[in-house]
Design an enzyme around this catalytic site. Structure first.
Site, PDB file in Angstrom:
ATOM      1  N   ILE A 235       0.348 -23.377  -4.558  1.00 47.82           N
ATOM      2  CA  ILE A 235      -0.166 -23.001  -5.940  1.00 47.82           C
ATOM      3  C   ILE A 235       0.048 -24.261  -6.698  1.00 47.82           C
ATOM      4  O   ILE A 235       1.227 -24.900  -6.628  1.00 47.82           O
ATOM      5  CB  ILE A 235       0.575 -21.787  -6.377  1.00 47.82           C
ATOM      6  N   SER A 236      -0.787 -24.929  -7.402  1.00 49.30           N
ATOM      7  CA  SER A 236      -0.633 -26.070  -8.358  1.00 49.30           C
ATOM      8  C   SER A 236       0.230 -26.102  -9.263  1.00 49.30           C
ATOM      9  O   SER A 236       0.542 -24.941  -9.780  1.00 49.30           O
ATOM     10  CB  SER A 236      -2.023 -26.550  -8.756  1.00 49.30           C
ATOM     11  N   GLN A 237       0.768 -27.076  -9.748  1.00 47.58           N
ATOM     12  CA  GLN A 237       1.758 -27.342 -10.980  1.00 47.58           C
ATOM     13  C   GLN A 237       1.024 -26.754 -12.077  1.00 47.58           C
ATOM     14  O   GLN A 237      -0.341 -27.296 -12.263  1.00 47.58           O
ATOM     15  CB  GLN A 237       2.233 -28.871 -10.811  1.00 47.58           C
TER      16      GLN A 237
ATOM     17  N   ARG B 291       2.777 -16.102 -13.917  1.00 47.32           N
ATOM     18  CA  ARG B 291       2.392 -16.839 -12.671  1.00 47.32           C
ATOM     19  C   ARG B 291       3.349 -16.317 -11.435  1.00 47.32           C
ATOM     20  O   ARG B 291       2.945 -16.607 -10.377  1.00 47.32           O
ATOM     21  CB  ARG B 291       2.934 -18.417 -13.025  1.00 47.32           C
TER      22      ARG B 291
END
Ligand code: SAH
Length: 221
Positions: free
Chosen positions: A71-73, A45
């Protein structure tokens, strides 16, 4: 020589962080599918977040990526990947490329991904990141997801990473007859739906509460 050792140490440290993220944020909260857990291990990530945020790349939260987007969890991405019920032969449409992290995860699980993003400035960063993680089975498009897919094509799966106030009709029309779409809907706390269609009838199943940035409507920037 010294450089080599430092890089190796960093690698080991990252692998540890990734494993901890998978254990505490995903497995403990009920993410079970081995193929989902496996891609989180494979795609680092930190390569998808801006330099100043790399130290917190494995945290349990979204992070800013520019143009007011995030950026999503990790957990929410994993949850949506599970709901998508992906199979290796699938062709997937993704709305909201953002950092390209979910594009890389998806592309590792299926045959092909078409990904559309509203902001060219975000897309500019994505090619190089995908190259770094050796992803080649996807195409990136600059456009407005409300208008439907950028390619004239039907999809096995569609995933939307931003929240519209209603399910975009043009996306429903781009589903194959036995296709499935996972999409958040609403403002503030949003309802996550699985959309399917059988015999021409659209079915909408509420599965969870989520929070995404709004799906923008207008000319792509
Ligand atoms: N999966 C991405 C999520 C990014 S957030 C990641 O993990 O990095 C949602 C993204 O949707 C943002 O990049 C935003 O710019 C994009 N977006 C918003 N409205 C859109 C639209 N109408 N068409 C395409 N992309 C859109």
């Amino acid at each position: 020589m010294l450089m080599g050792i430092k890089a190796m140490d960093e690698n080991r440290e990252r692998r540890g962080e990734i494993s901890r993220m998978i254990e505490t944020q995903l497995k403990r909260r009920g993410i079970r599918k081995p193929e989902v857990l496996e891609v989180f291990q494979r795609i680092p990530r930190h390569l998808f977040v801006p330099g100043r945020h790399q130290v917190e790349a494995y945290g349990d939260f979204p992070l800013p990526i520019g143009s007011g987007q995030t950026i999503s969890q990790p957990f929410v991405i994993a949850l949506m990947l599970e709901y998508l019920n992906l199979e290796p032969h699938h062709h997937v449409l993704e709305v909201g490329t953002g950092s390209g992290y979910a594009t890389a995860l998806l592309s590792s699980m299926v045959a092909w991904v078409d990904s559309v993003e509203f902001y060219q400035s975000l897309l500019d960063e994505v090619d190089a990141r995908l190259e770094q993680v050796q992803i080649t089975n996807c195409a990136l498009f600059h456009g407005n997801g409300w208008e439907g897919p950028p390619a004239k094509k039907l999809y096995d799966r569609i995933v939307v990473w931003a929240s519209p106030n209603q399910v975009p009709e043009n996306l429903v029309r781009a589903l194959k007859p036995d296709g499935r779409m996972v999409v958040p809907v609403g403002k503030g706390d949003q309802r996550l739906y699985i959309i399917t269609q059988s015999a021409g009838k659209v079915q909408k199943e509420f599965v969870d509460w989520v929070r995404f940035v709004p799906l923008i409507n207008g000319d792509p920037l």
